[in-house]
Scaffold this active site. Structure first.
Site, short mmCIF file in Angstrom:
data_model
loop_
_atom_site.label_atom_id
_atom_site.label_comp_id
_atom_site.label_asym_id
_atom_site.label_seq_id
_atom_site.Cartn_x
_atom_site.Cartn_y
_atom_site.Cartn_z
N LYS A 43 0.81 -1.19 0.00
CA LYS A 43 0.00 0.00 0.00
C LYS A 43 0.86 1.26 0.00
CE LYS A 43 -3.38 -2.06 3.20
NZ LYS A 43 -3.99 -1.85 4.54
N GLY A 44 2.10 1.13 0.44
CA GLY A 44 2.94 2.29 0.75
C GLY A 44 3.07 3.36 -0.31
N ASP A 103 14.41 -0.59 0.76
CA ASP A 103 15.11 -0.86 2.01
C ASP A 103 16.06 -2.04 1.77
OD1 ASP A 103 15.72 -0.94 4.72
OD2 ASP A 103 13.88 -1.94 5.30
N LYS A 131 16.97 3.67 1.37
CA LYS A 131 17.67 3.41 2.63
C LYS A 131 18.80 2.42 2.31
CE LYS A 131 14.74 2.59 6.23
NZ LYS A 131 14.09 1.65 7.21
N PHE A 152 13.46 3.92 10.97
CA PHE A 152 12.14 3.47 10.53
C PHE A 152 11.26 4.71 10.36
CE2 PHE A 152 7.88 1.79 10.75
CZ PHE A 152 7.98 0.69 9.91
N VAL A 153 10.79 4.93 9.14
CA VAL A 153 10.05 6.16 8.86
C VAL A 153 8.58 5.88 8.57
CG1 VAL A 153 12.06 7.45 8.03
CG2 VAL A 153 10.73 6.08 6.41
N ASP A 159 3.51 3.31 6.74
CA ASP A 159 2.80 3.04 7.98
C ASP A 159 3.69 2.41 9.05
OD1 ASP A 159 3.06 0.46 6.62
OD2 ASP A 159 1.78 -0.29 8.24
N ARG A 165 -0.17 6.67 7.67
CA ARG A 165 -0.06 6.83 6.22
C ARG A 165 -0.56 8.20 5.79
NH1 ARG A 165 0.99 1.68 4.12
NH2 ARG A 165 -0.08 -0.04 5.12
P1 5GP Z 1 12.25 -3.88 1.11
O1 5GP Z 1 12.95 -4.19 2.41
O2 5GP Z 1 11.79 -5.13 0.43
O3 5GP Z 1 13.12 -3.01 0.24
O4 5GP Z 1 10.98 -3.00 1.48
C1 5GP Z 1 9.69 -3.51 1.41
C2 5GP Z 1 8.70 -2.62 2.05
O5 5GP Z 1 8.96 -2.52 3.44
C3 5GP Z 1 8.67 -1.17 1.58
O6 5GP Z 1 7.99 -0.98 0.35
C4 5GP Z 1 7.91 -0.55 2.73
O7 5GP Z 1 6.51 -0.74 2.58
C5 5GP Z 1 8.43 -1.33 3.93
N1 5GP Z 1 9.47 -0.54 4.60
C6 5GP Z 1 10.82 -0.61 4.47
N2 5GP Z 1 11.43 0.32 5.24
C7 5GP Z 1 10.44 1.00 5.86
C8 5GP Z 1 10.39 2.10 6.78
O8 5GP Z 1 11.39 2.69 7.22
N3 5GP Z 1 9.15 2.50 7.18
C9 5GP Z 1 7.99 1.91 6.74
N4 5GP Z 1 6.84 2.40 7.21
N5 5GP Z 1 7.99 0.88 5.87
C10 5GP Z 1 9.20 0.44 5.44
MG MG Z 2 4.37 -1.70 5.37
#
Ligand code: 5GP
Ligand code: MG
Length: 175
Positions: A43-44, A103, A131, A152-153, A159, A165
């Site tokens: 959803k982000g 991330d 990140k 963590f943002v 969210d 959100r």
């Molecule tokens: P990935 O670790 O696969 O790159 O990230 C997958 C998802 O984890 C991101 O699209 C996001 O929804 C969530 N995520 C990663 N880092 C953060 C963060 O710092 N804050 C939030 N709210 N979600 C995060």
């Molecule tokens: Mg999430």
């Protein structure tokens, strides 16, 4: 309460707007006379995607996928799964993946591999936040918004346990 109690504003509304406009200019320039398919990761990315497309000077098609990663709420596990796929035709299309934050890179990587099998003309990645300190796999981010530290943002679509959100800015939650 709308705002988290323990928080530090990391990126203001004005800063977000500035970066969204810049990314939209880059995309509009690179895809002039094209009609890319923008794929938002739910959803982000829904807030970012809706601001981004309204700043574009080119027409786009919009679709969404939903990717779940299982694990602790603040950490992406290696277990990534697509729970809602695309309806749009991907073959011979220019695809732009629109991500809230890269991330570990695992979710984006999963989607890139999935889309590649469908025969698109091109795949590019646009991410509002990067990140890099936690990356587990190299992801080519073609349109990069803002690089952030290992915090963590929340806010602007992101969210914590489905909250925050709706914040118009991005802030870091304290542990
Ligand atoms: P990935 O670790 O696969 O790159 O990230 C997958 C998802 O984890 C991101 O699209 C996001 O929804 C969530 N995520 C990663 N880092 C953060 C963060 O710092 N804050 C939030 N709210 N979600 C995060
Ligand atoms: Mg999430």
């Amino acid at each position: 309460m709308k705002h988290p109690q323990q928080h530090e504003v990391l990126i203001t509304k004005e800063d977000i707007e500035k970066h969204v406009r810049r990314l939209a200019e880059e995309i509009s320039r690179d895809y002039r006379d094209k009609y890319p398919l923008m794929v938002g990761i739910l959803k982000g990315s829904f807030v970012f995607l809706s601001d981004l497309i309204r700043s574009l000077e080119i027409p786009v098609e919009v679709d969404f996928v939903r990717i779940c990663s299982y694990g602790h709420r603040k950490v992406t596990s290696g277990n990534v799964k697509m729970v809602q796929g695309l309806r749009s035709k991907v073959k011979d299309r220019d695809v732009i993946i629109v991500d809230d934050i890269v991330d570990t890179g695992l979710a984006t990587n999963h989607l890139i591999n999935h889309l590649r099998k469908k025969g698109p003309t091109s795949i590019k990645v646009c991410a509002l936040l990067d990140k890099p300190s936690r990356r587990k796999i190299t992801i080519p981010i073609d349109y990069r918004g803002i690089v952030i530290p290992d915090k963590f943002v929340v806010g602007y679509g992101l969210d914590y346990d489905e909250r925050y959100r709706d914040l118009p800015y991005i802030c870091a939650l304290e542990d």
